[in-house]
Enzyme design. Structure first.
Site, PDB file in Angstrom:
ATOM      1  N   SER A   1       0.684   4.046   5.692  1.00  0.00           N
ATOM      2  CA  SER A   1       1.811   4.487   6.507  1.00  0.00           C
ATOM      3  C   SER A   1       2.459   3.319   7.241  1.00  0.00           C
ATOM      4  O   SER A   1       1.816   2.312   7.542  1.00  0.00           O
ATOM      5  CB  SER A   1       1.353   5.532   7.519  1.00  0.00           C
ATOM      6  OG  SER A   1       0.598   4.935   8.558  1.00  0.00           O
TER       7      SER A   1
ATOM      8  N   GLU B   1       2.567  -2.611   1.980  1.00  0.00           N
ATOM      9  CA  GLU B   1       3.313  -1.665   1.152  1.00  0.00           C
ATOM     10  C   GLU B   1       3.234  -0.333   1.878  1.00  0.00           C
ATOM     11  O   GLU B   1       2.183   0.302   1.930  1.00  0.00           O
ATOM     12  CB  GLU B   1       2.708  -1.587  -0.250  1.00  0.00           C
ATOM     13  CG  GLU B   1       3.671  -1.053  -1.291  1.00  0.00           C
ATOM     14  CD  GLU B   1       3.860   0.450  -1.213  1.00  0.00           C
ATOM     15  OE1 GLU B   1       4.932   0.874  -0.725  1.00  0.00           O
ATOM     16  OE2 GLU B   1       2.956   1.175  -1.609  1.00  0.00           O
ATOM     17  N   LEU B   2       4.378   0.082   2.447  1.00  0.00           N
ATOM     18  CA  LEU B   2       4.362   1.159   3.430  1.00  0.00           C
ATOM     19  C   LEU B   2       5.102   2.403   2.922  1.00  0.00           C
ATOM     20  O   LEU B   2       5.113   2.677   1.740  1.00  0.00           O
ATOM     21  CB  LEU B   2       4.945   0.634   4.742  1.00  0.00           C
ATOM     22  CG  LEU B   2       4.302  -0.687   5.230  1.00  0.00           C
ATOM     23  CD1 LEU B   2       4.964  -1.185   6.501  1.00  0.00           C
ATOM     24  CD2 LEU B   2       2.806  -0.529   5.429  1.00  0.00           C
ATOM     25  N   GLY B   3       5.695   3.155   3.837  1.00  0.00           N
ATOM     26  CA  GLY B   3       6.253   4.438   3.483  1.00  0.00           C
ATOM     27  C   GLY B   3       7.590   4.360   2.776  1.00  0.00           C
ATOM     28  O   GLY B   3       8.166   3.289   2.564  1.00  0.00           O
TER      29      GLY B   3
ATOM     30  N   CYS C   1       4.280   7.365  -2.035  1.00  0.00           N
ATOM     31  CA  CYS C   1       5.261   6.613  -1.253  1.00  0.00           C
ATOM     32  C   CYS C   1       6.620   6.569  -1.951  1.00  0.00           C
ATOM     33  O   CYS C   1       7.660   6.446  -1.292  1.00  0.00           O
ATOM     34  CB  CYS C   1       4.757   5.202  -0.974  1.00  0.00           C
ATOM     35  SG  CYS C   1       4.433   4.214  -2.453  1.00  0.00           S
TER      36      CYS C   1
ATOM     37  N   GLU D   1       9.739  10.924   6.286  1.00  0.00           N
ATOM     38  CA  GLU D   1       8.910  10.896   5.085  1.00  0.00           C
ATOM     39  C   GLU D   1       7.946  12.087   5.176  1.00  0.00           C
ATOM     40  O   GLU D   1       7.056  12.106   6.023  1.00  0.00           O
ATOM     41  CB  GLU D   1       8.122   9.594   4.981  1.00  0.00           C
ATOM     42  CG  GLU D   1       7.257   9.521   3.730  1.00  0.00           C
ATOM     43  CD  GLU D   1       6.382   8.281   3.680  1.00  0.00           C
ATOM     44  OE1 GLU D   1       6.047   7.847   2.561  1.00  0.00           O
ATOM     45  OE2 GLU D   1       6.007   7.769   4.755  1.00  0.00           O
TER      46      GLU D   1
END
Length: 484
Positions: A230, A251-253, A285, A379
């Site tokens: 997240s 590497e996120l949302g 994601c 998200e």
């Protein structure tokens, strides 16, 4: 004995072999609540010991010949192939994956290992020009100890895509999977590399809570942190890593848009949109979180998408032939439903779905959406497809970019028009005539803005950049003359 025989890993974690844990946690099947086993949890002090051991083992592993390291990666790929059915079953039961998704994830893992088997012999630097009489080189060297923190949704591949290249390039690894998927996202990887011949001490499996996550970031021996998860947690990790002068690959949302252009094939577009929004219950994601449709197609597209959503069965993928399995836990399930009900209360219309079914959620379509509604802004991480119309290309570009995230965008329709729109969009990935979910081991993967720190996974260039350091080396034929 099978690869994942619980006698090996039950109540243990992997650090120089399988060690008895002082803490443990049940492995729970989200579809039924049944206990599948018991996983051992690491403590912060276990992380400290593992980091010291990993630093010592890393030097010998980095000195191992490139072909020997490549052989371990190739053997890992073969083991994933040989034990695919067993691993898929764990992905179905522990992660709530439908069988098609589980099979796809194992195939990605196989491809990742074989792709990374080429990294040890990939060019590791460049020859530079110099104004002096010498050779000047920039060579890539292993970063050292790499911490990998992986999420629950694609637990195997989202851990392996950092573990495999880091190992291939001569690093040691501390792997912290999400405790909810510690077997399919942790034990599987540890067992595969154990059986593939990876030397002891090079890979450590350390499931645990937030204190363990903090420890794998802060351990002095760790030089690189690779995190998938997240955005709020990623911000905290990035801030802490920055203070400690460590590199963090985040590497996120995502809240990814699918743009349906004027003149697009509506049925084909709705099929793409349904796949993008409902694969793995929308817990990806890259999930299509926003459907932006030209006003001339809006009503037809919404109806087609709603029809597809209504036809998708929800249930237990281990026991039924379903399109959607369970949401990972009750808290997330209620969050998804809360976003839908709040958006309906704000004026959106339920065109399909909108209800909890056991441990799952029906594929949902929301029409009459505005850009300030929760279903459009947030998200969701659930199977929800909000649909909004646009009139001009300029408006479409503005709406797509009016989002804190920038991970993936799909554009469906005329290629020339799609190319013009793509040039106006700020996103880590753009797929023309495809939906938003896509990954290949040889392709760079990452997002911009709140979606992360760019492409830090996938393909030789990104992997070498992520998991090595550059060292400048000069060589002269004789000792230079100096004026002192």
């Amino acid at each position: 004995m099978t690869l994942l025989d619980s006698d090996v890993w039950s109540k243990r974690f992997f650090s120089d072999g399988w060690r008895d844990a002082t803490h443990e946690q049940p492995v729970t099947e989200p579809a039924t609540g049944s206990q599948l086993g018991t996983v051992g949890l690491a403590a912060p002090e276990d992380v400290g010991r593992a980091a010291v051991r990993a630093a010592g083992a890393q030097r010998a592993w980095a000195a191992t010949s490139p072909q020997a390291r490549a052989a371990v990666l190739r053997r890992a790929g073969e083991l994933f192939t040989e034990h695919a059915a067993e691993i898929e079953e764990w992905l179905v039961r522990e992660a709530g994956s439908v069988r098609a998704k589980a099979g796809s994830e194992v195939r990605l893992a196989i491809g990742e290992c074989f792709e990374c088997a080429a990294l040890p012999t990939h060019p590791q630097g460049e020859v530079l020009t110099s104004e002096d009489v010498r050779w000047s080189l920039a060579r890539r060297r292993p970063a050292g100890v790499v911490s990998v923190i992986a999420p629950f949704n694609f637990p195997l591949i989202l851990g392996l895509r950092s573990v495999a290249p880091a190992l291939a390039l001569g690093n040691s690894v501390l792997l912290k999977p999400d405790p909810r998927t510690a077997v399919s996202g942790g034990v599987v990887i540890a067992r595969v590399f154990e059986e593939a011949g990876l030397p002891s001490g090079v890979l450590h499996l350390l499931p645990g809570d937030g204190s363990v996550g903090q420890a794998v970031v802060e351990a002095p021996e760790v030089r690189v942190v690779s995190f998938t998860g997240s955005t709020p947690v990623g911000r905290a990790i990035g801030e802490r890593a920055g203070r400690l002068l460590k590199r963090a690959h985040l590497e996120l949302g995502g809240n990814n848009a699918l743009v349906v252009l004027e003149g697009a094939d509506v049925n084909a577009a709705a099929s793409a949109g349904a796949f993008g929004s409902y694969l793995h219950q929308g817990q990806i994601c890259m999930t299509t979180g926003r459907h932006l449709v030209h006003e001339s197609l809006l009503a037809e597209y919404t109806a087609a998408l709603a029809a597809k959503a209504a036809a998708l069965p929800v249930g237990d993928p281990a026991r039924e032939d379903v399109a959607l399995g369970p949401i990972i836990d009750r808290r997330q399930l209620e969050r998804v439903h809360g976003i839908v009900t709040a958006s309906v209360a704000a004026g959106a219309t339920l065109a399909a779905g909108g209800e909890i079914v056991g441990a799952g959620y029906r594929a949902t379509v929301l029409s009459g959406v505005t850009t300030d509604m929760p279903a459009w802004r947030e998200e969701i991480f659930g199977p929800v497809a909000p649909v909004l119309g646009f009139s001009t290309l300029e408006e479409a570009a503005r709406i797509v970019d009016d989002c804190e995230f920038g991970l993936s965008v799909g554009i469906l329709g005329d290629v020339g028009t799609a190319m013009k729109l793509a040039d106006r969009i700020d996103s880590g990935k753009i797929h023309i005539n495809e939906q938003t979910v896509g990954d290949e081991p040889n392709a760079p993967f990452g997002g911009v803005k709140a979606s992360g720190t760019g492409s830090r996974f996938g393909g030789a260039a990104a992997n070498v950049e992520a998991f090595t350091e550059t060292q400048w080396v000069t060589v002269r034929p004789d000792i230079a003359d100096y004026p002192f």
